[in-house]
Design an enzyme around this catalytic site. Sequence first.
Site, PDB file in Angstrom:
ATOM      1  N   ASP A  80      17.092  72.953 -26.597  1.00 54.59           N
ATOM      2  CA  ASP A  80      16.284  74.084 -27.051  1.00 54.59           C
ATOM      3  C   ASP A  80      14.873  73.959 -26.505  1.00 54.59           C
ATOM      4  O   ASP A  80      14.380  72.852 -26.232  1.00 54.59           O
ATOM      5  CB  ASP A  80      16.296  74.208 -28.570  1.00 54.59           C
ATOM      6  CG  ASP A  80      15.675  73.009 -29.282  1.00 54.59           C
ATOM      7  OD1 ASP A  80      15.973  71.869 -28.868  1.00 54.59           O
ATOM      8  OD2 ASP A  80      14.909  73.209 -30.241  1.00 54.59           O
ATOM      9  N   GLU A 144      15.428  70.715 -31.850  1.00 53.60           N
ATOM     10  CA  GLU A 144      14.336  69.744 -31.857  1.00 53.60           C
ATOM     11  C   GLU A 144      12.985  70.437 -31.931  1.00 53.60           C
ATOM     12  O   GLU A 144      12.067  69.949 -32.593  1.00 53.60           O
ATOM     13  CB  GLU A 144      14.396  68.865 -30.610  1.00 53.60           C
ATOM     14  CG  GLU A 144      13.581  67.580 -30.712  1.00 53.60           C
ATOM     15  CD  GLU A 144      12.120  67.738 -30.314  1.00 53.60           C
ATOM     16  OE1 GLU A 144      11.318  66.840 -30.610  1.00 53.60           O
ATOM     17  OE2 GLU A 144      11.772  68.773 -29.699  1.00 53.60           O
TER      18      GLU A 144
END
Length: 389
Positions: A80, A144
């Site tokens: 991400d 994250e």
Amino acid sequence: MTDTRSAPISPVDPVDLTARLIRCPSVTPEEGGALQLLADLLGEAGFDCVRVDRNGTPNLFARWGRKGANRTFGFNGHTDVVPVGDRAAWTRDPFGGEISEGFLWGRGATDMKSGVAAFVAAAVDFVCGTPPDGALILTITGDEEGPSKDGTVALLDWMKSRGEAMSVCLVGEPTCPDRMGEMMKIGRRGSMTVTFTAQGVQGHSAYPHRAKNPLHALVRLFDRLASAPLDEGTEHFDASTLAITTIDTGNTASNVIPARTVGRVNIRFNDAHSSRSLMDRLRAEADRVTADTGVTFAMEVDVSGESFLTPPGEFVRLVAGAVKAKTGGEPVLSTSGGTSDARFVKDHCPVVEFGLVGRTMHAVDERVPVEDIRQLKAIYSRILHDYFA
């Protein structure tokens, strides 16, 4: 896994894999096709791949080798990325994965699709070349950069429930300030945010003795907190820090003492403290100000992570040795910087971090030198070779 399904395949080009990952628009919490791309590649190489999605958060677990092997090396990372911001400010398509001027451009190029591509490429080449006596686990999350509640934490919870375990783990976050091989992380400071709500008594500013001014009390408290050092540092950590980040009252009248105000501090702390010991310290200071002013304080605490350290030992020496072998320099063993998912992995097994130069992460025109990606794969390959030697 009972056997390996793959025949030897061509070496995986980490630059091409990074470019393909950048073209997946995986802005938190969207998966964008990134984890599916990796699952397909790893599955072809003989890894057992399982999607471990939780509460809509995408995660991937991949293992080569037997569950419960005596030696299991782990990699951890995320696909991400943060939003691109002002797209018009970019000189390249942030999801184009373009190679130009010796750089690979795009959101996530540095943080951290190159790191994921490098360790995936190293892992695939390693198991398809000289399969290790042991197992290899890759845990890759799509959470994250977001709340981090259902990412690596979910993967570790899932692993525990199924008897999956890593002996050691390397997180591939960017760790080098200016040049490849300069620094690795053997720990991180803890991080906590504390919101103070000061409750006083409203009144007219011409008659302050009839009111209890929460702003005076909060400013006094914050001055005490900011003026007294938390510590002078420890063997592996710099001194802890406390930063006042906001004071919000919302009072639009110049002649009214408000009844309530809210302020916030952020603390980055070393291994001389825990979040609990710091909460006790802040509560004691707030109680002293209450005794002096009559203004009361409510505290709301959000702990992002506790401080931790992987003491220099066999695993740290192995990673540092591989970095030196491929870059020619001895990496600094650091605990600096913000938080990472290593703060969760440290409860599972010994963990260190090593990755790229992080200068352009989260920036407009995020980019990474192409040769750095190839060098990072070579370092990860050397780490695997040395670990299973």
